[in-house]
Write an enzyme that holds these catalytic residues in place. Structure first.
Site, PDB file in Angstrom:
ATOM      1  CG  ASP A   1      -1.988  -1.061   1.181  1.00 18.59           C
ATOM      2  OD1 ASP A   1      -2.447  -1.394   0.073  1.00 18.59           O
ATOM      3  OD2 ASP A   1      -2.390  -1.552   2.246  1.00 18.59           O
TER       4      ASP A   1
ATOM      5  CG  ASP B   1      -6.611  -1.204  -1.258  1.00 25.50           C
ATOM      6  OD1 ASP B   1      -6.904  -2.406  -1.395  1.00 25.50           O
ATOM      7  OD2 ASP B   1      -5.637  -0.814  -0.580  1.00 25.50           O
TER       8      ASP B   1
END
Length: 171
Positions: free
Chosen positions: A118, A136
């Site tokens: 991430d 995401d």
């Protein structure tokens, strides 16, 4: 272009963009040694290794947990692919393509590395949002499109709650 082809194309482009972004940030730019990078007063690029799903929920610390989470992700992805295959709506096909591509991008990370990479961190003052990646964002956008479709698609009498784009009669 048929909804099936459109959804598959969106899924492939989403997966490719997610993986290219991750590979570039990690291996070309070297984000691990250069973080954090302020893109805006409210957005930083950082490097976080997430063993779970959003907000690090269902954190997979053991191999069994990782493979169980991977299996759950793949089962949900198969369900979405079947839904895409039956879809007659281009909006729903795009939404499902975003979700499928994002899910596959994160599943690949989990299978290959044991975690999901991430990078993007929103924050305003003391408020801090979780760190996320393009996959995401694609999943959230896909869910938002499905929600939009369920709330605002034209409904016909006797459709059984189906939107016109999903096989409901326009009469």
């Amino acid at each position: 272009m048929s909804p099936r082809v459109l959804g598959a194309l969106v899924a492939a482009l989403t997966l490719a963009a997610d993986q290219a972004n991750k590979l570039w940030l990690i291996f070309v730019y070297g984000i691990e040694q250069r973080q954090p990078i302020a893109l805006a007063p409210f957005l930083d690029v950082v490097y976080a290794k997430n063993p779970g799903i959003s907000y690090s929920l269902l954190s997979a610390r053991t191999d069994f947990q990782r493979y169980a989470l991977l299996g759950l992700t793949l089962a949900a992805t198969i369900f979405m692919i079947l839904w895409l295959w039956r879809s007659t709506s281009k909006l729903i096909a795009c939404a499902l393509g975003l979700i499928i591509g994002g899910a596959l991008g994160n599943a690949y990370d989990r299978a290959a590395y044991g975690f999901v990479a991430d990078f993007y961190h929103f924050h305003v003052g003391s408020f801090s949002w979780y760190v996320f990646n393009l996959a995401d964002a694609a999943i959230v956008a896909g869910v938002a499109l499905l929600l939009y479709d369920s709330l605002f698609s034209a409904r016909g009498a006797g459709t059984g709650g189906k939107s016109r784009g999903e096989g409901a009669s326009a009469l």
